[in-house]
Design a protein around this motif. Structure first.
Motif, PDB file in Angstrom:
ATOM      1  N   CYS A  94      -1.023  -4.049  11.657  1.00 19.35           N
ATOM      2  CA  CYS A  94      -0.262  -3.132  11.115  1.00 19.35           C
ATOM      3  C   CYS A  94      -1.027  -1.524  11.226  1.00 19.35           C
ATOM      4  CB  CYS A  94       0.045  -3.409   9.649  1.00 19.35           C
ATOM      5  SG  CYS A  94       1.314  -4.654   9.609  1.00 19.35           S
ATOM      6  N   ARG A  95      -2.529  -1.872  11.064  1.00 21.97           N
ATOM      7  CA  ARG A  95      -3.246  -0.712  10.728  1.00 21.97           C
ATOM      8  C   ARG A  95      -3.419  -0.025  12.177  1.00 21.97           C
ATOM      9  NH1 ARG A  95      -8.786  -2.131   9.154  1.00 21.97           N
ATOM     10  NH2 ARG A  95      -7.366  -3.852   8.459  1.00 21.97           N
ATOM     11  N   ASN A  96      -3.633  -0.891  13.368  1.00 20.95           N
ATOM     12  CA  ASN A  96      -3.571  -0.632  14.737  1.00 20.95           C
ATOM     13  C   ASN A  96      -2.488   0.107  15.206  1.00 20.95           C
ATOM     14  OD1 ASN A  96      -6.207  -1.422  14.914  1.00 20.95           O
ATOM     15  ND2 ASN A  96      -5.779  -3.339  15.928  1.00 20.95           N
ATOM     16  N   ALA A  97      -1.231  -0.346  14.654  1.00 24.44           N
ATOM     17  CA  ALA A  97       0.022   0.199  15.201  1.00 24.44           C
ATOM     18  C   ALA A  97       0.233   1.289  14.269  1.00 24.44           C
ATOM     19  CB  ALA A  97       1.233  -0.946  14.993  1.00 24.44           C
ATOM     20  N   GLY A  98      -0.529   1.767  13.206  1.00 23.39           N
ATOM     21  CA  GLY A  98      -0.121   2.765  12.334  1.00 23.39           C
ATOM     22  C   GLY A  98       1.157   2.593  11.207  1.00 23.39           C
ATOM     23  N   ILE A  99       1.290   1.486  11.208  1.00 23.45           N
ATOM     24  CA  ILE A  99       2.448   1.081  10.108  1.00 23.45           C
ATOM     25  C   ILE A  99       2.207   0.554   8.833  1.00 23.45           C
ATOM     26  CG2 ILE A  99       4.490  -0.543   9.899  1.00 23.45           C
ATOM     27  CD1 ILE A  99       4.597  -0.397  13.024  1.00 23.45           C
ATOM     28  N   PRO A 100       2.530   1.283   7.816  1.00 23.78           N
ATOM     29  CA  PRO A 100       2.093   0.924   6.424  1.00 23.78           C
ATOM     30  C   PRO A 100       2.504  -0.843   6.119  1.00 23.78           C
ATOM     31  CG  PRO A 100       3.404   2.814   6.601  1.00 23.78           C
ATOM     32  CD  PRO A 100       3.345   2.314   7.536  1.00 23.78           C
ATOM     33  N   LEU A 101       1.571  -1.435   5.500  1.00 21.21           N
ATOM     34  CA  LEU A 101       1.887  -2.708   5.029  1.00 21.21           C
ATOM     35  C   LEU A 101       1.934  -2.921   3.493  1.00 21.21           C
ATOM     36  CD1 LEU A 101       1.972  -5.813   5.645  1.00 21.21           C
ATOM     37  CD2 LEU A 101      -0.640  -5.756   5.472  1.00 21.21           C
ATOM     38  N   HIS A 102       3.063  -3.403   3.019  1.00 24.53           N
ATOM     39  CA  HIS A 102       3.249  -3.969   1.454  1.00 24.53           C
ATOM     40  C   HIS A 102       2.755  -5.387   1.516  1.00 24.53           C
ATOM     41  CE1 HIS A 102       5.285  -5.503  -1.847  1.00 24.53           C
ATOM     42  NE2 HIS A 102       4.707  -4.507  -2.293  1.00 24.53           N
ATOM     43  N   VAL A 103       1.971  -5.871   0.618  1.00 23.08           N
ATOM     44  CA  VAL A 103       1.760  -7.254   0.218  1.00 23.08           C
ATOM     45  C   VAL A 103       2.327  -7.706  -1.311  1.00 23.08           C
ATOM     46  CG1 VAL A 103      -0.109  -8.845   0.008  1.00 23.08           C
ATOM     47  CG2 VAL A 103      -0.031  -7.202   2.114  1.00 23.08           C
ATOM     48  N   ASP A 104       3.087  -8.776  -1.116  1.00 20.99           N
ATOM     49  CA  ASP A 104       3.252  -9.178  -2.600  1.00 20.99           C
ATOM     50  C   ASP A 104       2.309 -10.272  -2.838  1.00 20.99           C
ATOM     51  OD1 ASP A 104       4.369 -10.908  -4.403  1.00 20.99           O
ATOM     52  OD2 ASP A 104       6.204 -11.207  -3.565  1.00 20.99           O
TER      53      ASP A 104
END
Ligand SMILES: Cc1ncc(COP(=O)(O)O)c(C=O)c1O
Length: 403
Positions: free
Chosen positions: A171-181
């Motif tokens: 996700c970081r490499n793609a620049g997309i924010p990640l939410h984790v439950d």
């Protein structure tokens, strides 16, 4: 009124639903209720005392989660934290695609339903028979119009722990924010949010011996959020008088859980209690494991057992009925067949959407049984569990159609 006698918890095997408050938590909260009950926003001494406790609790939680205290937003629990994460971030960016898994908690799927009404699309990363997401499929989805990824780290029904490090890296490499439950993981594993590199993380106090009614969203600086409840509190991101007493209980619970993990080299000693019980359960006729194998230490929640139960003749038995019959023998477990709020691919309603996503046939999807352990238990408490399950299974077997 005389103080209540301590409750007998030896039959409480439903930690993943909620956990009894730890003694240390009750003590801290009783003291805080007497001395720091005021409104933390008040400018007088009473308020300052409450505010000090709130901020001290925030600081302790942040340290234990490997985050900055400026990044923690208190709210009423993980359901609210998840809604704030997903709807809050979505409210600050143009609609796009959200990527989730088909084994999310209903709190996530409920927020996703709202996003669908707001013009978002949703894509599901497939999972394998253990419930583990397909990393290649995820990486292929990390292109426009994807703008957000949300994943359940520890699956509550089948115990799967997702491989968060590679997910976060992708996700970081793609620049997309990640939410984790992270609800089922926090307290059973040491968490270093900074090292993991997640942008948003939700968790709740009541799964780790803390009070019900408080959770938090960890939101890394720079991630914009549209408040879902207006007001000046929590940096303007979550209105409502802060629950300082609950925050103190939350911090105490996580501190005690973390100390327990550290005393055992970072591993949850509950796995040592779980494994022999699971081995005995799997010797019973008609009982099989769902989710990852217990030997997969990184891949399965350490306190979690999920089973699919059938008659000796192979007829799937109703999990909810097994739960009722086990409770008649004094054992509190759950069936883990809560339905997902929205339809994921292949869902048809009834039974467990999670088992369906793992590829179980429709006939077995209502036959799940979850046993989840907590630090109040010892091996002697678990001695009677296989016998009780066998009895419940036999009782049902004789009444099941096809017998
Ligand atoms: C994985 C998971 N996510 C979210 C939640 C919601 O947490 P809360 O009860 O604090 O709203 C739960 C609780 O059951 C859960 O197990």
């Amino acid at each position: 009124m005389p103080p209540e006698a301590p409750q007998d918890l030896s039959g409480y095997l439903d930690a993943c639903a909620t956990s009894p408050p730890r003694e240390g938590v009750l003590k801290v909260m009783a003291a805080a209720h007497r001395s720091a009950w005021a409104n933390p926003s008040s400018l007088h001494g009473f308020g300052l005392r409450a505010s000090e406790l709130l901020e001290r609790s925030r600081g302790r939680l942040a340290e234990l989660l490997g985050a900055s205290q400026h990044d923690l937003i208190f709210c009423s629990g993980a359901s609210e934290a998840i809604h704030l994460a997903l709807l809050g971030l979505a409210g600050m960016i143009p609609p796009g695609r959200l990527v989730i898994s088909p084994v999310e908690h209903p709190a996530t799927t409920a927020a996703v339903e709202t996003l669908l009404r707001q013009g978002w699309e949703v894509a599901w990363v497939p999972v394998d028979r253990r419930g583990v997401i397909d990393l290649i499929a995820l990486s292929e989805l990390l292109v426009p119009p994807t703008r957000l990824v949300s994943l359940i780290w520890g699956q509550s029904e089948v115990g799967t722990i997702q491989p968060l490090e590679p997910v976060s890296r992708l996700c970081r490499n793609a620049g997309i924010p990640l939410h984790v439950d992270a609800v089922q993981v926090v307290g059973h594993r040491l968490v270093d949010a900074d090292a993991l590199g997640v942008d948003l993380l939700s968790c709740t106090a009541h799964k780790l011996g803390g009070p019900r009614g408080i959770g938090l969203l960890l939101c890394r600086r720079g991630i914009p959020l549209l408040p879902q409840i207006g007001g000046v509190q929590e940096g303007g991101l979550r209105g409502g008088t802060e629950a300082g007493v609950l925050a103190a209980g939350f911090a105490q619970a996580l501190e005690e859980a973390s100390e327990r993990l550290l005393r055992h080299g970072g591993q949850d000693p509950l796995a040592g209690l779980r494994d022999p019980l699971l081995a005995r359960l799997l010797k019973l006729p008609g009982v099989s494991l769902s989710g990852p194998a217990p030997e997969d230490r990184e891949g399965r929640l350490p306190h979690h057992i999920s089973l699919v139960v059938s008659s000796e003749a192979g007829v799937p038995l109703p999990g909810r009925e097994l739960v009722r019959r086990l409770w008649r023998q004094g054992l509190a477990v759950s069936s883990g067949s809560a339905c997902s709020a929205i339809a994921s691919p292949g869902s048809r309603g009834g039974g467990s959407a999670v088992l369906r996503a793992l590829g179980y046939p429709e006939s077995q999807c209502a036959s799940g049984l979850r046993i989840s352990l907590g630090p109040w238990l010892c091996s002697a408490d678990l001695e009677r569990v296989p016998g009780a399950l066998e009895q419940a299974r036999r009782e049902l077997e004789t009444s099941a159609p096809g017998h």
